[in-house]
Design an enzyme around this catalytic site. Structure first.
Site, PDB file in Angstrom:
ATOM      1  N   PHE A 116      -6.571   2.834  -5.684  1.00 31.79           N
ATOM      2  CA  PHE A 116      -5.823   1.577  -5.706  1.00 31.79           C
ATOM      3  C   PHE A 116      -6.815   0.430  -5.870  1.00 31.79           C
ATOM      4  O   PHE A 116      -7.822   0.368  -5.159  1.00 31.79           O
ATOM      5  CB  PHE A 116      -5.015   1.388  -4.420  1.00 31.79           C
ATOM      6  CG  PHE A 116      -4.170   0.141  -4.437  1.00 31.79           C
ATOM      7  CD1 PHE A 116      -2.954   0.132  -5.087  1.00 31.79           C
ATOM      8  CD2 PHE A 116      -4.608  -1.033  -3.825  1.00 31.79           C
ATOM      9  CE1 PHE A 116      -2.172  -1.022  -5.127  1.00 31.79           C
ATOM     10  CE2 PHE A 116      -3.848  -2.188  -3.862  1.00 31.79           C
ATOM     11  CZ  PHE A 116      -2.617  -2.177  -4.516  1.00 31.79           C
ATOM     12  N   GLU A 169      -8.792   2.653   2.273  1.00 27.55           N
ATOM     13  CA  GLU A 169      -9.318   3.959   1.900  1.00 27.55           C
ATOM     14  C   GLU A 169     -10.828   3.910   1.695  1.00 27.55           C
ATOM     15  O   GLU A 169     -11.341   3.003   1.018  1.00 27.55           O
ATOM     16  CB  GLU A 169      -8.636   4.476   0.630  1.00 27.55           C
ATOM     17  CG  GLU A 169      -7.170   4.829   0.821  1.00 27.55           C
ATOM     18  CD  GLU A 169      -6.231   3.719   0.422  1.00 27.55           C
ATOM     19  OE1 GLU A 169      -5.155   4.022  -0.124  1.00 27.55           O
ATOM     20  OE2 GLU A 169      -6.588   2.529   0.631  1.00 27.55           O
ATOM     21  N   CYS A 207      -2.731  -7.860  -6.265  1.00 25.83           N
ATOM     22  CA  CYS A 207      -3.714  -6.796  -6.455  1.00 25.83           C
ATOM     23  C   CYS A 207      -3.105  -5.670  -7.279  1.00 25.83           C
ATOM     24  O   CYS A 207      -2.087  -5.845  -7.932  1.00 25.83           O
ATOM     25  CB  CYS A 207      -4.209  -6.292  -5.096  1.00 25.83           C
ATOM     26  SG  CYS A 207      -2.882  -5.754  -3.987  1.00 25.83           S
ATOM     27  N   PHE A 213       1.583  -1.192   5.384  1.00 23.66           N
ATOM     28  CA  PHE A 213       2.162  -0.329   4.363  1.00 23.66           C
ATOM     29  C   PHE A 213       2.079   1.137   4.774  1.00 23.66           C
ATOM     30  O   PHE A 213       1.290   1.519   5.635  1.00 23.66           O
ATOM     31  CB  PHE A 213       1.446  -0.536   3.028  1.00 23.66           C
ATOM     32  CG  PHE A 213       1.693  -1.899   2.428  1.00 23.66           C
ATOM     33  CD1 PHE A 213       2.740  -2.108   1.544  1.00 23.66           C
ATOM     34  CD2 PHE A 213       0.865  -2.969   2.753  1.00 23.66           C
ATOM     35  CE1 PHE A 213       2.966  -3.357   0.993  1.00 23.66           C
ATOM     36  CE2 PHE A 213       1.082  -4.231   2.207  1.00 23.66           C
ATOM     37  CZ  PHE A 213       2.134  -4.429   1.332  1.00 23.66           C
ATOM     38  N   GLU A 242       2.504  -6.560  -3.500  1.00 26.05           N
ATOM     39  CA  GLU A 242       1.079  -6.629  -3.837  1.00 26.05           C
ATOM     40  C   GLU A 242       0.579  -8.031  -3.534  1.00 26.05           C
ATOM     41  O   GLU A 242       0.522  -8.880  -4.412  1.00 26.05           O
ATOM     42  CB  GLU A 242       0.833  -6.279  -5.311  1.00 26.05           C
ATOM     43  CG  GLU A 242       0.612  -4.814  -5.597  1.00 26.05           C
ATOM     44  CD  GLU A 242       1.912  -4.037  -5.723  1.00 26.05           C
ATOM     45  OE1 GLU A 242       1.865  -2.801  -5.704  1.00 26.05           O
ATOM     46  OE2 GLU A 242       2.977  -4.668  -5.826  1.00 26.05           O
TER      47      GLU A 242
END
Length: 347
Positions: free
Chosen positions: A9, A255, A80, A231, A65
């Site tokens: 992402f 992440e 994003c 999220f 986003e």
């Protein structure tokens, strides 16, 4: 949580800010635009409204986003992923004109270099493409690249023409009025501390408030009324607004392989050093970029001199780049920092 090697992402945001010239009609206000109209605008961007908060001066929208902020004559969109914010410009300008704003005073479009530019959609597959698109709407705009083009850099496009109407057939003889005090600081962080980022997973907290409090986000600017969202399975967004109409926004991609956090606010301070320290100590990045815009009426206009001073020799932070730009109405400072060990060292 196990992360697929193919999963990715793009946390890096595209930031678009437009100031419109003052209207002679005091009732003209971008906040009069309906939610349905905003949803139509955002459909061109490929994102949706998740939550809203507002006060007497500013409306704030948490998006699927990132964020959108709407004031009387200023509009900010930060998105994003693979969003396409430039595609909404035509519709936005028509809505603004319908609400009494047919003169763009200033426009700023900026972003850091993408981690995976090949994954982006037209017209965002490269800065040259973005500039071409913006030039088709705003003749005489200017584009810049700060930092190292072959490593880490930050792109900027600016337009300032208070004497040109959105409608090309209309001409104005209005005089340029004194600007409102305006300033923006943005801190773009990468290589975040994994333990700190673990807070922003749904398996750690069921709701965003838990992550907000645990991380200390609520203490960065305590005067802000926070609207936050966590999220599933991970990721975090928040908007904060205060009674002065100032905003704060944070977006987190946790992440480990592509961690990214952005912090932005327009709070007026005479020195941003303490705020920068608090932000980087909250998220513990391995490297980060700071950009500060301030116009001549801003309390923050002189703060850039403070940040031009190098970190103390005892600090693990190393400034790898610094550039300053003087525009007709604004000064801009760009600085990039990194260190070998992720410690809580201060500026």
């Amino acid at each position: 949580m196990l992360e697929s090697s193919e999963h990715f992402f793009e946390g890096v945001e595209k930031l678009l800010e437009i100031w419109f010239e003052e209207s002679s009609n005091s009732d003209d206000d971008l906040r009069n635009i309906s939610r349905a109209d905003w949803e139509n605008v955002l459909s061109n961007v490929n994102c949706e409204i998740i939550s809203t908060s507002k006060n007497d001066i500013i409306d704030a929208f948490v998006l699927s986003e990132s964020s959108m902020f709407v004031s009387k004559r200023r509009w900010i969109l930060k998105t994003c992923g693979t969003t396409t914010p430039l595609k909404c410009l035509g519709q936005l300008l028509k809505l603004a004109e319908a609400n009494g704003y047919n003169v763009v005073a200033d426009l700023f479009y900026s972003r850091k270099n993408f981690t995976r530019p090949e994954a982006q959609r037209t017209p965002h597959q490269g800065f040259t493409e973005e500039v071409t698109y913006l030039d088709s709407v705003f003749p005489n705009g200017r584009s810049y690249c700060l930092g190292s083009m072959n490593l880490e850099c930050w792109y900027l496009y600016t337009f300032s023409r208070s004497d040109i109407k959105i409608s090309p057939k209309l001409i104005t003889d209005e005089k340029i009025v004194d600007s409102d005090p305006d300033q923006t600081i943005e801190i773009l962080m990468q290589d975040l501390d994994p333990e700190t980022m673990s807070v922003f997973y749904k398996n750690k907290f069921d709701n965003a408030n838990g992550a907000t409090v645990k991380s200390g986000i609520d203490t960065i600017l305590p005067s802000m009324h926070i609207d936050d969202f966590l999220f599933d399975p991970c990721g975090y967004s928040m908007n904060g607004i205060n009674d002065k109409g100032e905003y704060m926004t944070i977006h987190i991609t946790p992440e480990n392989q592509f961690s990214y956090v952005s912090f932005e606010t327009n709070v007026a301070l005479s020195n941003y050093r303490k705020l920068i320290n608090q932000v980087i100590n909250t998220f513990k990045p391995g490297k980060f970029i700071v950009t500060i815009f301030a116009n001549k009426c801003s309390l923050a206009y002189e703060t850039m001199k403070e940040l031009e001073v190098e970190y103390s020799k005892g600090s693990h932070w190393k400034r790898t780049d610094m550039q300053c730009c003087n525009f007709p109405s604004y000064n801009l400072l760009f600085a990039q920092y990194s260190h070998a060990e992720k410690t809580g060292d201060n500026l």
